[in-house]
Design a protein around this motif. Structure first.
Motif, mmCIF file in Angstrom:
data_model
loop_
_atom_site.group_PDB
_atom_site.id
_atom_site.type_symbol
_atom_site.label_atom_id
_atom_site.label_comp_id
_atom_site.label_asym_id
_atom_site.label_seq_id
_atom_site.Cartn_x
_atom_site.Cartn_y
_atom_site.Cartn_z
ATOM 1 N N SER A 112 -4.002 27.878 -2.553
ATOM 2 C CA SER A 112 -3.596 28.578 -1.330
ATOM 3 C C SER A 112 -3.702 30.095 -1.491
ATOM 4 O O SER A 112 -4.264 30.787 -0.635
ATOM 5 C CB SER A 112 -2.156 28.192 -0.956
ATOM 6 O OG SER A 112 -2.048 26.811 -0.726
ATOM 7 N N MET A 113 -3.185 30.627 -2.593
ATOM 8 C CA MET A 113 -3.243 32.069 -2.801
ATOM 9 C C MET A 113 -4.658 32.536 -3.120
ATOM 10 O O MET A 113 -5.043 33.654 -2.783
ATOM 11 C CB MET A 113 -2.289 32.463 -3.933
ATOM 12 C CG MET A 113 -0.830 32.323 -3.592
ATOM 13 S SD MET A 113 0.290 33.087 -4.794
ATOM 14 C CE MET A 113 -0.022 32.058 -6.220
ATOM 15 N N GLY A 114 -5.450 31.674 -3.760
ATOM 16 C CA GLY A 114 -6.815 32.062 -4.066
ATOM 17 C C GLY A 114 -7.714 32.103 -2.851
ATOM 18 O O GLY A 114 -8.615 32.942 -2.755
ATOM 19 N N LYS A 171 -6.846 32.494 -10.453
ATOM 20 C CA LYS A 171 -7.940 33.302 -10.993
ATOM 21 C C LYS A 171 -9.267 32.556 -10.946
ATOM 22 O O LYS A 171 -10.329 33.172 -10.761
ATOM 23 C CB LYS A 171 -7.621 33.725 -12.420
ATOM 24 C CG LYS A 171 -6.499 34.753 -12.517
ATOM 25 C CD LYS A 171 -6.278 35.197 -13.951
ATOM 26 C CE LYS A 171 -5.208 36.286 -14.023
ATOM 27 N NZ LYS A 171 -4.981 36.743 -15.431
ATOM 28 N N GLY A 172 -9.221 31.235 -11.128
ATOM 29 C CA GLY A 172 -10.455 30.463 -11.055
ATOM 30 C C GLY A 172 -11.089 30.529 -9.680
ATOM 31 O O GLY A 172 -12.320 30.644 -9.557
ATOM 32 N N VAL A 173 -10.263 30.460 -8.625
ATOM 33 C CA VAL A 173 -10.797 30.552 -7.266
ATOM 34 C C VAL A 173 -11.305 31.965 -6.977
ATOM 35 O O VAL A 173 -12.379 32.148 -6.401
ATOM 36 C CB VAL A 173 -9.713 30.142 -6.248
ATOM 37 C CG1 VAL A 173 -10.214 30.348 -4.818
ATOM 38 C CG2 VAL A 173 -9.314 28.687 -6.456
ATOM 39 N N ARG A 174 -10.540 32.964 -7.390
ATOM 40 C CA ARG A 174 -10.928 34.352 -7.110
ATOM 41 C C ARG A 174 -12.138 34.801 -7.933
ATOM 42 O O ARG A 174 -12.835 35.737 -7.535
ATOM 43 C CB ARG A 174 -9.741 35.280 -7.377
ATOM 44 C CG ARG A 174 -8.662 35.194 -6.318
ATOM 45 C CD ARG A 174 -9.204 35.661 -4.963
ATOM 46 N NE ARG A 174 -8.264 35.475 -3.890
ATOM 47 C CZ ARG A 174 -7.338 36.383 -3.553
ATOM 48 N NH1 ARG A 174 -7.232 37.517 -4.236
ATOM 49 N NH2 ARG A 174 -6.531 36.138 -2.549
ATOM 50 N N ASN A 175 -12.380 34.176 -9.066
ATOM 51 C CA ASN A 175 -13.486 34.583 -9.936
ATOM 52 C C ASN A 175 -14.769 33.805 -9.686
ATOM 53 O O ASN A 175 -15.693 33.865 -10.507
ATOM 54 C CB ASN A 175 -13.082 34.441 -11.402
ATOM 55 C CG ASN A 175 -12.024 35.457 -11.805
ATOM 56 O OD1 ASN A 175 -11.888 36.519 -11.207
ATOM 57 N ND2 ASN A 175 -11.255 35.128 -12.840
#
Length: 282
Positions: A112-114, A171-175
């Motif tokens: 959700s946050m990503g 971090k995985g989603v954002r990266n």
């Protein structure tokens, strides 16, 4: 004459093969896990020897530090009586429920946050506050809210697993590489298709990476809460040994806690290696 010439190369080649065998064996030994385990066992062996010598030479009070053979006897007695397994089984069931709940909620929060900066703006400050309060700090409040039964242990274990896993998934989603996002836009993939083919693989690899730290945090939280607020479990068994001043029982439970934690770490490490190899092939 021709026979002698034919024999010389064969003799020479056999000598070369024999000379190469020690080198190949050393290369195999050097790059195998055997050398790794041998080097890793040096310090525990030295520590065990110093423990034995310090008790035998009366460098320390045997009442405060029992001899290794007494601890081994206590460990065998706990196992033969069934007391060790009954308490360990309670602890393992708690870690199963709490860890499962923690990583499930972590997946939801991390994704959700990503995916949404609005959700991140609302939840990240609260998440940071929860993260900064240690597990022991939540015990008095949670005792008032849920009592001292199983809910207390499961909530604290879930909290310990939640924090590192949420950060990893986030971090995985954002990266996710921008180039992959641009390719998805070029092919005009739908929302579900982007989520299935782009977001989930990136989050899953980070999820596998966070398992090791999450499980270690959850196991440490379990032992801590059982030391302070429990009437059964491996942590309680340690407290019981201290109360009756049987430090051999205390040290035996410490060894069991360390071995179980080490087993968890080895299993998660093998899972990580398998999925890392799969990710490289992909």
């Amino acid at each position: 004459m021709s026979q002698q010439i034919a024999l010389k190369p064969s003799t020479h080649s056999s000598v070369l093969i024999d000379e190469s065998q020690p080198t190949s064996f050393w290369q195999f030994f050097k790059h195998s896990r055997v050398l790794y385990w041998l080097v890793g066992s040096i310090f525990p062996i030295i520590l065990l020897w110093l423990w034995h010598v310090s008790v035998e030479k009366n460098w320390v009070n045997p009442l405060l530090l029992p001899a290794p053979d007494l601890v081994w006897t206590a460990l065998k007695d706990l196992y033969s009586s069934g007391e060790l397994w009954s308490n360990l089984k309670v602890s393992l069931s708690r870690i199963a429920y709490g860890f499962s709940a923690g990583i499930s909620l972590a997946l939801l929060l991390g994704l959700s946050m990503g995916l949404s900066k609005t959700v991140e703006a609302y939840l990240w400050p609260i998440f940071k506050v929860i993260n900064l309060v240690p597990v022991v700090g939540w015990i008095p409040l949670l005792i008032l809210l849920v009592g001292i039964d199983e809910a207390l242990k499961i909530i604290l274990i879930a909290k310990s697993a939640l924090v590192p896993m949420t950060i990893n998934v986030f971090k995985g989603v954002r990266n996710i590489p921008q180039s992959l996002t641009e390719v998805a836009d070029v092919y005009q993939l739908g929302t579900w298709s982007k989520f299935k083919n782009l977001v989930l693989p990136g989050a899953f690899i980070s999820f596998i990476g966070g398992l090791r730290l999450s499980l270690a945090s959850a196991w440490g939280a379990l032992v801590a809460v059982e030391l302070l607020a429990s009437s059964e479990g491996i942590g309680y068994l340690m407290v019981y040994g201290r109360q009756i001043f049987q430090l051999d029982v205390v040290l035996a439970t410490v060894i069991v806690i360390g071995l179980v934690g080490f087993a968890f770490d080895v299993v998660i490490s093998l899972i990580q290696k398998r999925f890392s190899a799969w990710n490289t092939q992909q």
